[in-house]
Motif scaffolding. Sequence first.
Motif, PDB file in Angstrom:
ATOM      1  N   LEU A   1     -59.945 -73.963 -36.503  1.00  0.00           N
ATOM      2  CA  LEU A   1     -58.909 -74.831 -37.057  1.00  0.00           C
ATOM      3  C   LEU A   1     -58.781 -74.563 -38.549  1.00  0.00           C
ATOM      4  N   LYS A   2     -57.693 -73.944 -38.949  1.00  0.00           N
ATOM      5  CA  LYS A   2     -57.519 -73.506 -40.338  1.00  0.00           C
ATOM      6  C   LYS A   2     -56.639 -74.441 -41.162  1.00  0.00           C
ATOM      7  N   ARG A   3     -55.685 -75.107 -40.518  1.00  0.00           N
ATOM      8  CA  ARG A   3     -54.733 -75.948 -41.258  1.00  0.00           C
ATOM      9  C   ARG A   3     -55.229 -77.392 -41.331  1.00  0.00           C
ATOM     10  N   ASN A   4     -54.868 -78.070 -42.400  1.00  0.00           N
ATOM     11  CA  ASN A   4     -55.230 -79.482 -42.542  1.00  0.00           C
ATOM     12  C   ASN A   4     -54.596 -80.341 -41.466  1.00  0.00           C
ATOM     13  N   THR A   5     -53.479 -79.885 -40.912  1.00  0.00           N
ATOM     14  CA  THR A   5     -52.767 -80.668 -39.905  1.00  0.00           C
ATOM     15  C   THR A   5     -53.324 -80.462 -38.497  1.00  0.00           C
ATOM     16  N   ASP A   6     -54.241 -79.513 -38.319  1.00  0.00           N
ATOM     17  CA  ASP A   6     -54.835 -79.275 -36.997  1.00  0.00           C
ATOM     18  C   ASP A   6     -55.676 -80.489 -36.594  1.00  0.00           C
TER      19      ASP A   6
ATOM     20  N   PRO B   1     -64.056 -83.591 -43.171  1.00  0.00           N
ATOM     21  CA  PRO B   1     -63.580 -82.201 -43.202  1.00  0.00           C
ATOM     22  C   PRO B   1     -64.008 -81.441 -41.943  1.00  0.00           C
ATOM     23  N   LYS B   2     -63.164 -80.543 -41.517  1.00  0.00           N
ATOM     24  CA  LYS B   2     -63.431 -79.798 -40.277  1.00  0.00           C
ATOM     25  C   LYS B   2     -64.721 -78.983 -40.359  1.00  0.00           C
ATOM     26  N   HIS B   3     -65.072 -78.507 -41.554  1.00  0.00           N
ATOM     27  CA  HIS B   3     -66.298 -77.717 -41.679  1.00  0.00           C
ATOM     28  C   HIS B   3     -67.547 -78.559 -41.440  1.00  0.00           C
ATOM     29  N   ALA B   4     -67.397 -79.881 -41.377  1.00  0.00           N
ATOM     30  CA  ALA B   4     -68.536 -80.760 -41.119  1.00  0.00           C
ATOM     31  C   ALA B   4     -68.898 -80.800 -39.635  1.00  0.00           C
ATOM     32  N   TYR B   5     -68.027 -80.290 -38.781  1.00  0.00           N
ATOM     33  CA  TYR B   5     -68.242 -80.366 -37.336  1.00  0.00           C
ATOM     34  C   TYR B   5     -68.700 -79.031 -36.764  1.00  0.00           C
ATOM     35  N   SER B   6     -69.741 -79.088 -35.969  1.00  0.00           N
ATOM     36  CA  SER B   6     -70.199 -77.947 -35.183  1.00  0.00           C
ATOM     37  C   SER B   6     -70.413 -78.440 -33.771  1.00  0.00           C
TER      38      SER B   6
END
Length: 130
Positions: free
Chosen positions: A99-104, A72-77
Motif C-alpha cells: 500500500l503506497k498511497r495515503n488513500t489506500d 501509519p501503514k508502515h506500523a502494520y506487519s
Amino acid sequence: MSSGTKAGLEISYIITSLICNMHDLYYCDELFSFVNSDIEKACLSIIIDKLKGRKQLFFTTHNSDILDMQLPKHAYSFLKKDMSDDETTIKCISASKYLKRNTDSLKNAVENDLFCTAPELNRIYEIADL
C-alpha cells in the motif's frame, strides 16, 4: 479469575509500566481477546501515546477493527504461515510494501486478502464430506 479479568490485569500492568517508565520493550500478544473492540482500540491508543523515546511495542491481534485506527501503514506487519515442501515457515509481510498511497485502505486490503494471509478453509469444509 476469568480470562477477561486476567487479561485486564495484564493490560493495566502494561499501561502502568509505561506511565512509570519501567521498560523499553512491550509485547502484547492477543491480550484483548476477551475485551470489547472499542476498549481494545482505546487502550492501544493510550499505550501508543505513552511510547516515548526508545520504547517499542509489538502488538498482535485478530481484531480487524484495529485497522481502522489512524496509524501509519508502515506500523502494520502481517504474519503468514507458509507450508510448502514439508517445511513450515512464518513470513512477515509489511503493509507498506503493498500500500503506497495515503488513500489506500488497510482494512479493505485485509478484507480482500491482498496480503494472502486469510486462513485456508477448504480442509475444514472437507469434514462435512466425511
